[in-house]
Design a protein around this motif. Structure first.
Motif, PDB file in Angstrom:
ATOM      1  N   PRO A   1       0.835  -1.202   0.000  1.00  0.00           N
ATOM      2  CA  PRO A   1       0.000   0.000   0.000  1.00  0.00           C
ATOM      3  C   PRO A   1       0.871   1.255   0.000  1.00  0.00           C
ATOM      4  O   PRO A   1       1.849   1.352   0.752  1.00  0.00           O
ATOM      5  CB  PRO A   1      -0.793  -0.121   1.307  1.00  0.00           C
ATOM      6  CG  PRO A   1      -0.783  -1.585   1.622  1.00  0.00           C
ATOM      7  CD  PRO A   1       0.549  -2.068   1.162  1.00  0.00           C
TER       8      PRO A   1
ATOM      9  N   GLN B   1      -8.867  10.933   1.122  1.00  0.00           N
ATOM     10  CA  GLN B   1      -7.442  10.752   1.393  1.00  0.00           C
ATOM     11  C   GLN B   1      -6.686  12.051   1.125  1.00  0.00           C
ATOM     12  O   GLN B   1      -5.823  12.450   1.912  1.00  0.00           O
ATOM     13  CB  GLN B   1      -6.874   9.639   0.505  1.00  0.00           C
ATOM     14  CG  GLN B   1      -5.383   9.392   0.697  1.00  0.00           C
ATOM     15  CD  GLN B   1      -4.805   8.553  -0.427  1.00  0.00           C
ATOM     16  OE1 GLN B   1      -4.231   9.063  -1.378  1.00  0.00           O
ATOM     17  NE2 GLN B   1      -4.977   7.234  -0.315  1.00  0.00           N
TER      18      GLN B   1
ATOM     19  N   LEU C   1      -0.729   4.203   4.705  1.00  0.00           N
ATOM     20  CA  LEU C   1      -1.663   3.198   4.220  1.00  0.00           C
ATOM     21  C   LEU C   1      -1.229   1.788   4.584  1.00  0.00           C
ATOM     22  O   LEU C   1      -2.059   0.887   4.681  1.00  0.00           O
ATOM     23  CB  LEU C   1      -1.807   3.320   2.701  1.00  0.00           C
ATOM     24  CG  LEU C   1      -2.367   4.672   2.208  1.00  0.00           C
ATOM     25  CD1 LEU C   1      -2.478   4.666   0.694  1.00  0.00           C
ATOM     26  CD2 LEU C   1      -3.734   4.942   2.832  1.00  0.00           C
TER      27      LEU C   1
ATOM     28  N   GLU D   1      -2.830   1.271   7.895  1.00  0.00           N
ATOM     29  CA  GLU D   1      -4.289   1.295   7.826  1.00  0.00           C
ATOM     30  C   GLU D   1      -4.877   0.082   7.138  1.00  0.00           C
ATOM     31  O   GLU D   1      -5.989  -0.339   7.446  1.00  0.00           O
ATOM     32  CB  GLU D   1      -4.737   2.579   7.104  1.00  0.00           C
ATOM     33  CG  GLU D   1      -4.416   3.847   7.882  1.00  0.00           C
ATOM     34  CD  GLU D   1      -4.841   5.106   7.155  1.00  0.00           C
ATOM     35  OE1 GLU D   1      -5.624   4.999   6.192  1.00  0.00           O
ATOM     36  OE2 GLU D   1      -4.391   6.198   7.549  1.00  0.00           O
TER      37      GLU D   1
END
Length: 332
Positions: free
Chosen positions: A229, A315, A327, A330
């Motif tokens: 990510p 975002q 990210l 997350e």
């Protein structure tokens, strides 16, 4: 220089004529703040203002325009981290061609929704572009035509039209800074720019997380890397172990490649918004990020390609507000 499977200036010029009515000639702005930091004029090529929100329409439109009648009837399919899918869906819809886009679960929902809105059939498969490619291969076996996001001569030629615009809009350009992923953009831009002026320096910038092309260049051949990510999600994905064009073209035509981290990408997005008044996705902001971080040494007038603006606005709001958006944590 190895010339096997290279896309030449003739193919790029033909592509420009072919797609002229489809694409927008995107503007160039001079950035006073970045010019001060770099010590040389820094020009922003605002390709995020292209139709569909990224440079990808150039290659997709060129490839679709070259389909045979039989291929048009069978439809087209592609794998995408977002922007290629949107561009291919747009080009296919304009030509009345069925389109299927295969994507991994790492692709932001905003990009999935944008592609579906253009009438394409979107299929979410796996957690990597390589896994999504397996579904593409199955559909090709059933008769559809694959238009890949980068390693295809018509796609590379279409992306190269961006290079032609840069050298015409900035005649004294010394260095062109290009977001680097699978290599379709940087290969086409490098071929076009160096055909006009062999001394133009081409610099590729990508993120630390999953930099497939840079890892492959270091290895001397295409290799697989783990996708992770990242704010620069459009730069994710491998280059294909059977890569036929972009690996060799990047190896032979690109002068420098550099990695930047997530904090630097976020800084690039913030600068684009607050200083340049541009909404740019992480992948499109990597050139700005590299100038801010003084990653490379500018030697003359610089062109930064702001390659895309298809960012999740929630975002984007978090990033420009100064939040530390990681990210990796997350999505863990």
């Amino acid at each position: 220089m190895t010339q096997t499977n290279f896309i030449g200036i003739g193919e790029i010029e033909a592509a420009r004529e072919r797609i002229a009515a489809t694409i927008r000639l995107t503007p160039v702005n001079v950035s006073d703040t970045l010019s001060t930091i770099a010590g040389v004029p820094v020009h922003l090529k605002l390709e995020h203002l292209q139709h569909t929100g990224s440079f990808k329409l150039r290659g997709a439109a060129n490839a679709v325009s070259l389909l045979s009648d039989e291929e048009r009837a069978a439809g087209v399919v592609g794998v995408s981290t977002g922007n290629h899918g949107r561009a291919l869906a747009h080009a296919a819809k304009a030509s009345g061609v069925r389109c299927v886009i295969c994507m991994s679960r790492l692709v932001p929902q905003v990009k999935v929704d944008g592609i579906r809105a253009l009438g394409a059939d979107v299929r979410i498969v796996g957690r990597s572009q390589d896994e999504a490619q397996a579904e593409v291969d199955r559909l090709v076996a059933e008769g559809m035509t694959m238009i890949p996001p980068f390693d295809h001569p018509s796609v590379i030629a279409g992306q190269g039209t961006l290079g032609l615009e840069i050298v015409e809009q900035i005649p004294d350009v010394d260095t062109v800074v290009v977001p680097l992923s699978g290599g379709g953009l940087i290969a086409g831009v490098a071929a076009a720019c160096k055909a006009r002026n062999k001394d133009i320096r081409i610099v590729g910038i990508t993120m630390e997380r999953g930099a497939a092309m840079i890892a492959s260049l270091k290895a001397g051949a295409p290799i697989e890397v783990e996708e992770q990510p990242t704010l620069a999600d459009s730069l994710g994905g491998g280059i294909g172990l059977s890569n036929r064009y972009t690996f060799a073209m990047t190896r032979d035509l690109v002068d420098e490649t550099w990695l930047i981290n997530e904090a630097q990408i976020a800084a690039g997005m913030r600068h684009a918004y607050w200083q340049e008044r541009q909404i740019v996705e992480g992948a499109g902001a990597v050139g700005i990020a590299a100038v801010l971080a003084q990653t490379f040494k500018p030697q003359g007038p610089v062109a930064l390609i702001l390659s895309g603006g298809n960012v999740d606005m929630k975002q984007h709001f978090r990033v420009i507000g100064g939040e530390d958006v990681d990210l990796m944590k997350e999505l863990a």
